[in-house]
Design a protein around this motif. Sequence first.
Motif, mmCIF file in Angstrom:
data_model
loop_
_atom_site.group_PDB
_atom_site.id
_atom_site.type_symbol
_atom_site.label_atom_id
_atom_site.label_comp_id
_atom_site.label_asym_id
_atom_site.label_seq_id
_atom_site.Cartn_x
_atom_site.Cartn_y
_atom_site.Cartn_z
ATOM 1 N N TYR A 10 0.803 -1.211 0.000
ATOM 2 C CA TYR A 10 0.000 0.000 0.000
ATOM 3 C C TYR A 10 0.845 1.275 0.000
ATOM 4 O O TYR A 10 0.293 2.372 -0.146
ATOM 5 C CB TYR A 10 -0.938 0.019 1.221
ATOM 6 N N ASP A 11 2.153 1.137 0.191
ATOM 7 C CA ASP A 11 3.015 2.316 0.126
ATOM 8 C C ASP A 11 2.952 2.864 -1.293
ATOM 9 O O ASP A 11 3.232 2.148 -2.265
ATOM 10 C CB ASP A 11 4.453 1.940 0.484
ATOM 11 N N PRO A 12 2.578 4.145 -1.469
ATOM 12 C CA PRO A 12 2.342 4.675 -2.815
ATOM 13 C C PRO A 12 3.573 4.625 -3.725
ATOM 14 O O PRO A 12 3.479 4.232 -4.893
ATOM 15 C CB PRO A 12 1.872 6.104 -2.571
ATOM 16 N N VAL A 13 4.737 5.013 -3.184
ATOM 17 C CA VAL A 13 5.955 5.027 -3.998
ATOM 18 C C VAL A 13 6.372 3.593 -4.357
ATOM 19 O O VAL A 13 6.729 3.303 -5.511
ATOM 20 C CB VAL A 13 7.101 5.755 -3.254
ATOM 21 N N ALA A 14 6.319 2.673 -3.404
ATOM 22 C CA ALA A 14 6.687 1.278 -3.659
ATOM 23 C C ALA A 14 5.722 0.650 -4.656
ATOM 24 O O ALA A 14 6.131 -0.117 -5.538
ATOM 25 C CB ALA A 14 6.687 0.495 -2.349
ATOM 26 N N ASN A 15 4.434 0.968 -4.539
ATOM 27 C CA ASN A 15 3.427 0.425 -5.444
ATOM 28 C C ASN A 15 3.641 0.907 -6.870
ATOM 29 O O ASN A 15 3.601 0.110 -7.828
ATOM 30 C CB ASN A 15 2.026 0.816 -4.937
ATOM 31 N N ILE A 16 3.908 2.199 -7.003
ATOM 32 C CA ILE A 16 4.143 2.761 -8.342
ATOM 33 C C ILE A 16 5.393 2.142 -8.973
ATOM 34 O O ILE A 16 5.396 1.749 -10.141
ATOM 35 C CB ILE A 16 4.282 4.291 -8.271
ATOM 36 N N ALA A 17 6.490 2.068 -8.206
ATOM 37 C CA ALA A 17 7.760 1.560 -8.739
ATOM 38 C C ALA A 17 7.619 0.102 -9.176
ATOM 39 O O ALA A 17 8.103 -0.289 -10.251
ATOM 40 C CB ALA A 17 8.857 1.705 -7.682
ATOM 41 N N ALA A 18 6.977 -0.734 -8.364
ATOM 42 C CA ALA A 18 6.811 -2.152 -8.705
ATOM 43 C C ALA A 18 5.933 -2.302 -9.946
ATOM 44 O O ALA A 18 6.232 -3.115 -10.836
ATOM 45 C CB ALA A 18 6.208 -2.911 -7.523
ATOM 46 N N ALA A 19 4.810 -1.542 -10.021
ATOM 47 C CA ALA A 19 3.915 -1.623 -11.179
ATOM 48 C C ALA A 19 4.638 -1.165 -12.444
ATOM 49 O O ALA A 19 4.493 -1.791 -13.511
ATOM 50 C CB ALA A 19 2.671 -0.765 -10.935
ATOM 51 N N ALA A 20 5.456 -0.088 -12.353
ATOM 52 C CA ALA A 20 6.194 0.408 -13.521
ATOM 53 C C ALA A 20 7.261 -0.602 -13.956
ATOM 54 O O ALA A 20 7.500 -0.782 -15.161
ATOM 55 C CB ALA A 20 6.824 1.749 -13.192
ATOM 56 N N ASN A 21 7.872 -1.281 -12.989
ATOM 57 C CA ASN A 21 8.880 -2.306 -13.295
ATOM 58 C C ASN A 21 8.227 -3.489 -14.015
ATOM 59 O O ASN A 21 8.779 -4.026 -14.989
ATOM 60 C CB ASN A 21 9.542 -2.774 -11.988
ATOM 61 N N TYR A 22 7.054 -3.892 -13.554
ATOM 62 C CA TYR A 22 6.322 -4.977 -14.209
ATOM 63 C C TYR A 22 5.888 -4.574 -15.620
ATOM 64 O O TYR A 22 6.036 -5.341 -16.575
ATOM 65 C CB TYR A 22 5.091 -5.341 -13.361
ATOM 66 N N ALA A 23 5.372 -3.355 -15.763
ATOM 67 C CA ALA A 23 4.915 -2.877 -17.062
ATOM 68 C C ALA A 23 6.083 -2.785 -18.049
ATOM 69 O O ALA A 23 5.921 -3.084 -19.241
ATOM 70 C CB ALA A 23 4.233 -1.510 -16.925
ATOM 71 N N ALA A 24 7.255 -2.376 -17.578
ATOM 72 C CA ALA A 24 8.436 -2.292 -18.449
ATOM 73 C C ALA A 24 8.820 -3.675 -18.950
ATOM 74 O O ALA A 24 9.209 -3.845 -20.118
ATOM 75 C CB ALA A 24 9.592 -1.654 -17.694
ATOM 76 N N ASP A 25 8.685 -4.690 -18.076
ATOM 77 C CA ASP A 25 9.033 -6.052 -18.471
ATOM 78 C C ASP A 25 7.978 -6.641 -19.413
ATOM 79 O O ASP A 25 8.327 -7.390 -20.342
ATOM 80 C CB ASP A 25 9.164 -6.922 -17.213
ATOM 81 N N ARG A 26 6.734 -6.281 -19.184
ATOM 82 C CA ARG A 26 5.633 -6.884 -19.974
ATOM 83 C C ARG A 26 5.297 -6.084 -21.233
ATOM 84 O O ARG A 26 5.079 -6.658 -22.297
ATOM 85 C CB ARG A 26 4.390 -6.969 -19.073
#
Length: 256
Positions: A229-245
């Motif tokens: 639920y941490d906003p910065v951690a959530n954004i970074a993880a989602a962006a990392n996944y999107a970059a890979d996918r």
Amino acid sequence: MPQHIFRDRGRALAGNAKNKIALAGVATLGAAALAFTTAPSGGQTTTAEAAFPANVAYSSEPVKVVTTGITDQFADAGLKVEALAAKKKAAAEAAAAEAAAKKAAAEAAAKTAAAQAAAEKKAEQRRQEKAAANRSAERIEFETVAAKSYANNLDGWIREALSIMKAKGIPGSYHGLHKNIIRESSGNPNAINNWDINARNGIPSKGLLQVIPPTFQAYHVPGTSWNIYDPVANIAAAANYAADRYGSIDNVNSAY
């Protein structure tokens, strides 16, 4: 009579001091016969006296053979002494040359070792200076990042996440993050989806970009919180996944 002859001849030889005895005279003196006693069968003993030649030849030439031989022997001895002295001198010079060569080699080796040690010391000093400069630069960069603060709102969360993404080489833009956040959670960091297929499977989507827990853990970005639920951690993880996918969060225009 023989004794008289010996006396006369002795005085004659002694009186002539200027003339040396010639070899012929020496041979004549040495030719005197000794008396032998023979015993004939009659039992009588007869003594025979050696006769000396009536005429003895003398020479006025000095005896040169003996003196010449002695001179040659002294000359040979002198040459041998000189040769021995020369040999000793040559050996001493060779030893001195060898010692000088060893000394020069030792000095050269010492100079080479000193130069190598100086070069290594200088290189080590440069490495230490470079390492110190790198640490200083890292410390300055860290202090600058740590000193920089972001607003505790959607704008601040996105900007902080972009800073971390840039440092980690994760692509994405402010616009790409913002449009997907608004579509997925309307900017609510505590949003959760309890009705879709993920929720029915027991792994509901959570946070600003609605990331399921397994995806968050798999694409978690080091340096951020492990709280989904941490906003910065959530954004970074989602962006990392999107970059890979998808290559970038900017390429995502719908649910992912």
